[in-house]
Scaffold this motif. Structure first.
Motif, PDB file in Angstrom:
ATOM      1  N   ASP A  89       0.870  -1.174   0.000  1.00 19.00           N
ATOM      2  CA  ASP A  89       0.000   0.000   0.000  1.00 19.00           C
ATOM      3  C   ASP A  89       0.908   1.225   0.000  1.00 19.00           C
ATOM      4  N   LEU A  90       1.001   1.871  -1.145  1.00 21.92           N
ATOM      5  CA  LEU A  90       1.947   2.976  -1.292  1.00 21.92           C
ATOM      6  C   LEU A  90       1.599   4.171  -0.408  1.00 21.92           C
ATOM      7  N   ARG A  91       0.398   4.200   0.129  1.00 20.91           N
ATOM      8  CA  ARG A  91       0.010   5.289   1.025  1.00 20.91           C
ATOM      9  C   ARG A  91       0.474   5.051   2.456  1.00 20.91           C
ATOM     10  N   ASP A  92       0.937   3.830   2.716  1.00 22.50           N
ATOM     11  CA  ASP A  92       1.327   3.440   4.070  1.00 22.50           C
ATOM     12  C   ASP A  92       2.850   3.379   4.183  1.00 22.50           C
ATOM     13  N   ASP A 125       8.769   6.370 -10.193  1.00 20.80           N
ATOM     14  CA  ASP A 125       7.507   6.684  -9.532  1.00 20.80           C
ATOM     15  C   ASP A 125       6.467   7.094 -10.569  1.00 20.80           C
ATOM     16  N   ALA A 126       5.727   6.079 -11.052  1.00 17.09           N
ATOM     17  CA  ALA A 126       4.619   6.315 -11.979  1.00 17.09           C
ATOM     18  C   ALA A 126       3.287   6.127 -11.266  1.00 17.09           C
ATOM     19  N   ALA A 127       3.320   6.100  -9.942  1.00 21.31           N
ATOM     20  CA  ALA A 127       2.107   5.884  -9.154  1.00 21.31           C
ATOM     21  C   ALA A 127       1.503   7.229  -8.777  1.00 21.31           C
ATOM     22  N   ALA A 128       0.220   7.381  -9.017  1.00 20.79           N
ATOM     23  CA  ALA A 128      -0.457   8.626  -8.665  1.00 20.79           C
ATOM     24  C   ALA A 128      -1.958   8.454  -8.778  1.00 20.79           C
ATOM     25  N   ARG A 129      -2.682   9.265  -8.044  1.00 23.33           N
ATOM     26  CA  ARG A 129      -4.115   9.396  -8.286  1.00 23.33           C
ATOM     27  C   ARG A 129      -4.265  10.460  -9.363  1.00 23.33           C
ATOM     28  N   GLN A 188       3.989   9.586  -2.987  1.00 21.18           N
ATOM     29  CA  GLN A 188       5.323  10.014  -3.428  1.00 21.18           C
ATOM     30  C   GLN A 188       6.274  10.218  -2.251  1.00 21.18           C
ATOM     31  N   ASN A 189       5.782  10.723  -1.128  1.00 25.06           N
ATOM     32  CA  ASN A 189       6.658  10.906   0.030  1.00 25.06           C
ATOM     33  C   ASN A 189       7.206   9.575   0.521  1.00 25.06           C
ATOM     34  N   PHE A 232      11.020  10.689 -10.787  1.00 28.87           N
ATOM     35  CA  PHE A 232       9.683  11.112 -10.387  1.00 28.87           C
ATOM     36  C   PHE A 232       8.936  11.616 -11.623  1.00 28.87           C
ATOM     37  N   ILE A 233       7.764  11.032 -11.888  1.00 24.45           N
ATOM     38  CA  ILE A 233       6.949  11.468 -13.012  1.00 24.45           C
ATOM     39  C   ILE A 233       6.003  12.562 -12.521  1.00 24.45           C
TER      40      ILE A 233
END
Length: 310
Positions: A40-43, A61-65, A87-88, A104-105
């Protein structure tokens, strides 16, 4: 370089999938991906444990909402907070676990609404942001600045790529979350199926926009992996644009819709023009190769083959 462990965060999204395809075609043998059940990238703890186990050398880092104007307007808190969390955690874990290179994208919405055209990397933080995408842009700016701070303080290859408007296979075609190209493709296709009924599009059609096929961005990511990047920020685009009206007519022709187009001027246009200055990356030896007509044809073909699953 091709023996390095490359972790692609967000591999199920349009950008992440394209990067995976590009690297695997190029012979990278240790491409790391993980679904939401694994990480879980938010954790923060989940991300730190993943990095401790996998020990990647390079992180993309291609992960984003992400989403279009409507989604950004309706969910500003989620666009701000979830992107900051993702991202953090990725940036901090990459620093803690001695990742060699972090890419970072970012997004072209990080540039001020009134910045001179074409947009240059030096325009960052030179004025107010476009209101409709401000929350997303603030999060992305924070990511850019975090990479810049690490670069300055630790002399590590942490940097950002800033793509213009993207499109291609595995884009989001749903009405609530889609960007302009997938939204138009779906509207024109559905109208064609329903007897070439009229299509209503947002805004006036007068704004100018630049579009980059996602495979070109993936190629730029591969280029950035394989070359030393001396700067913190690089624009990625084609260097050319067209009006939304011209784009609509081009997509209409590709889809084969023969009905009328109506423009709803009560809906926002967004920024009048967003064209990228791509000279910095071009001078390093990279430039886009997918022409818009060809890219749109490929995208519509993918949509036609997959729309029953979307």
């Amino acid at each position: 370089m091709k023996s390095c462990k490359v972790y692609i965060a967000g591999h199920t999204g349009m950008v992440g999938r394209a990067v995976v395809r590009s690297l695997e075609r190029a012979g990278y043998g240790d491409v790391i991906t993980a679904d939401r059940c694994t990480i879980d990238l938010r954790d923060q703890r989940s991300v730190q444990e993943f990095f401790a186990t996998k020990k990647p050398d390079i992180v993309i880092d291609a992960a984003a909402r992400v989403g279009g104007i409507l989604a950004n307007r309706n969910f500003p808190y989620q666009f701000l907070m979830e992107n900051l969390q993702i991202q953090n955690n990725l940036i901090d874990s990459s620093l803690d676990h001695n990742v060699q290179k972090f890419i970072f994208i970012a997004s072209s919405c990080i540039y001020p609404e009134s910045a001179p055209q074409p947009l240059r990397e030096e325009n960052l933080l030179s004025g107010p942001l476009e209101n409709n995408t401000e929350a997303y842009a603030v999060a992305k700016i924070a990511g850019v600045k975090a990479c810049e701070a690490i670069r300055q303080q630790y002399q590590k290859q942490f940097f950002s790529l800033v793509p213009t408007n993207l499109y291609g296979s595995f884009d989001t075609f749903g009405a609530e979350k889609s960007h302009v190209i997938p939204a138009m493709i779906r509207k024109f296709d559905e109208a064609k199926v329903n007897g070439n009924t009229p299509v209503t599009l947002w805004g006036s059609g007068r704004p100018f926009r630049e579009f980059l096929h996602v495979d070109d961005l993936a190629d730029a990511v591969k280029f950035a992996i394989e070359n030393k990047m001396e700067e913190n920020l690089y624009n990625v685009g084609t260097g050319s644009d067209l009006t939304i009206k011209a784009l609509a007519e081009l997509i209409q022709n590709i889809v084969g819709h023969t009905g009328e187009i109506f423009w709803d001027s009560s809906k926002p246009d967004g920024t009048a023009r967003k064209l990228m200055d791509v000279s910095k990356l071009k001078n390093k030896g990279w430039s886009s190769s997918v022409e818009l007509q060809d890219g749109l044809c490929k995208t519509y073909e993918w949509y036609s083959n997959n729309k029953k699953y979307i």
